[in-house]
Enzyme design. Structure first.
Site, PDB file in Angstrom:
ATOM      1  N   HIS A 233     -14.874  -0.125   0.306  1.00 25.65           N
ATOM      2  CA  HIS A 233     -13.697  -0.951   0.552  1.00 25.65           C
ATOM      3  C   HIS A 233     -12.811  -0.926  -0.673  1.00 25.65           C
ATOM      4  CE1 HIS A 233     -11.168  -4.315   1.702  1.00 25.65           C
ATOM      5  NE2 HIS A 233     -11.573  -4.073   2.927  1.00 25.65           N
TER       6      HIS A 233
ATOM      7  N   ASP B  89     -16.796  -3.060   9.426  1.00 20.32           N
ATOM      8  CA  ASP B  89     -16.952  -2.146  10.563  1.00 20.32           C
ATOM      9  C   ASP B  89     -18.376  -1.625  10.726  1.00 20.32           C
ATOM     10  OD1 ASP B  89     -14.266  -2.209  11.381  1.00 20.32           O
ATOM     11  OD2 ASP B  89     -13.717  -0.904   9.736  1.00 20.32           O
TER      12      ASP B  89
END
Ligand code: CMC
Length: 421
Positions: A299, A356
């Site tokens: 991320h 996700d």
């Protein structure tokens, strides 16, 4: 206010420093070019603040995520509905009883789409990705509703997006469209419109509704991510809300952004179908010569853990246990996570499971088909996009977004010289 000093070609320049409400420090470079002739260069905008915002706070080092000051864990574990959290994100405060009733009425009143728009669904070729349909329908709404009515359109978009999403799915399986039911919550209506049939009684199972509510809230906003920045970028040109949201849906579709949830499940299925050797995939992800990435890992902002992924990992167990589902993909996901979290490559690069990684396993348990996963993400992110558009419109600092560049192409040359040679 303190200032930052910049020395360029031996000359010193002072630049103002801006401090946010949580102590975040930014160097205001709006006068950089006029003062120095230089611009800042930051491909991917990893160090660039594009606006001041009071919607969402993230501390990527500490794994903190708050909407309007409220920690995500508290919002998820509260009795608030997704529509309440949407109200909070968009308007800045929790709705009181009257605001709640009014907003809820507006959500119900606006939840169907123009009957004429239903015909559109007939003309997409089979297999069209539902993200393409959602984006195209969103843009088409500009033909049906007054484009200058931002406040009305915020409600229209939030209420109708789920209906468009569910219709896209129904069309893909050749079943009749189902109208949303007023008594249902937002999450329940998504499931109802997707899975109910006119010739059968269908009550949305509470456990599925709760799981979907949680997923929607977790995706509600995430400050200046790619799709939200798209809303602001496109909206800054003065175009309408439908156009901005349509563009955001397209940005979200990408596999490095919201499209990762579909990619994660496809990756886990691939591992399962190839004998379950997850270590091979970890090695592939580490190989510099292989473009493969471990989907659902890494991320831009979180460098320790993604709080959304932590909530989801626990929920995966609970939802699957409750439904009596044993999904081998969950075992593969846990093994993969374990191997990656102990691998020096992932440790050094601070790569952790993101939102996700586990969401797809829950969507799958809810019966949602893989190509609808990113659509579910889009429905969850809708209040965030709307909140940012609204904030941008009320912000006096808003100007058309127009980055600059450092040109590295050919110097001036002339057609006549080339033709002569
Ligand atoms: N697998 C293997 N290596 C990775 C991964 C990964 N998933 N993610 C980053 N890296 C490596 C990358 O190769 C780079 O290595 P090096 O420094 O040697 O060149 C380093 O880590 C930094 O990566 P980056 O691409 O510069 O980082 P970024 O901040 O630009 O990208 C990201 C962030 C999320 C796009 C990226 O981590 C990624 O591609 N992850 C996989 C896709 C994914 O799961 N996306 C969902 C993101 S969360 C939800 C959302 O935003 O929608």
């Amino acid at each position: 206010m303190s200032t930052a000093k910049l020395i360029l070609d031996g000359q010193e320049f002072e630049l103002p420093v801006v401090v946010g409400s949580e102590g975040e420090v930014g160097i205001d470079i709006t006068s950089l070019r006029s003062k120095t002739g230089a611009i800042s260069l930051d491909p991917g905008y990893g160090n660039t603040g594009a606006c001041r915002s009071s919607i969402t706070y993230i501390d990527g080092e500490k794994g903190i995520l708050r909407y309007r000051g409220y920690p995500i864990e508290e919002l998820v574990n509260s009795s608030l509905s997704f529509v309440d959290v949407s109200y909070l994100l968009i308007y800045g405060e929790m709705p009181d009883a009257q605001q709640k009733a009014e907003f809820s009425y507006l959500m119900t009143r606006n939840s169907t789409i123009h009957e004429g728009m239903k015909n559109f669904f007939d003309h997409y070729p089979p297999g069209t990705h539902p993200m393409a349909i959602l984006s195209a329908m969103m843009a088409s709404m500009s033909g049906y509703y007054p484009t200058e009515d931002d406040e009305g359109n915020i409600v229209r978009i939030l209420a109708k997006a789920k209906t468009i999403a569910a219709y896209a799915y129904k069309k893909s399986i050749g079943e009749p469209f189902m109208y949303p039911v007023p008594k249902n919550s937002y999450a329940a209506n998504i499931l109802y419109m997707m899975f109910a049939h006119p010739r059968e009684e269908y009550e949305v199972p509470e456990v599925l509704e709760k799981a979907l509510r949680m997923l929607l809230i977790l995706h509600g906003d995430h400050e200046q991510n790619c799709s939200t920045s798209t809303v602001r970028m496109v909206g800054s040109s003065g175009t309408n809300l439908f156009a901005s949201i349509s563009a955001a849906i397209m940005a979200l579709w990408g596999p490095l952004h919201g499209g990762a949830n579909q990619q994660v499940i496809e990756m886990l299925e691939h591992i399962r179908d190839n004998g379950g050797d997850y270590r091979e995939y970890v090695d592939k992800a580490k190989d510099k010569d292989d473009p493969f990435r471990l989907m659902g890992f890494g991320h831009r902002v979180y460098k320790n853990f993604d709080p959304r992924a932590q909530i989801l990992k626990k929920q995966c167990d609970d939802v699957l246990d409750y439904l009596g589902i044993q999904d081998p993909l969950l075992d593969i996901a846990k093994h993969l996570e374990d191997v990656a979290l102990h691998d020096s490559y992932f440790i050094e690069k601070k790569l952790y499971p993101n939102v996700d990684f586990y969401s797809g396993i829950i969507y799958k348990a809810l019966g949602i088909p893989t190509d609808m996963f990113t659509v579910m993400f889009a429905l969850g992110r809708m209040p965030g996009w709307l909140a940012h558009f609204r904030e941008m419109k009320h912000d006096h600092d808003t100007r058309i977004n127009r980055p600059r560049q450092i040109y590295i192409g050919a110097g001036e040359r002339h057609v006549s010289e080339d033709l002569a040679g």
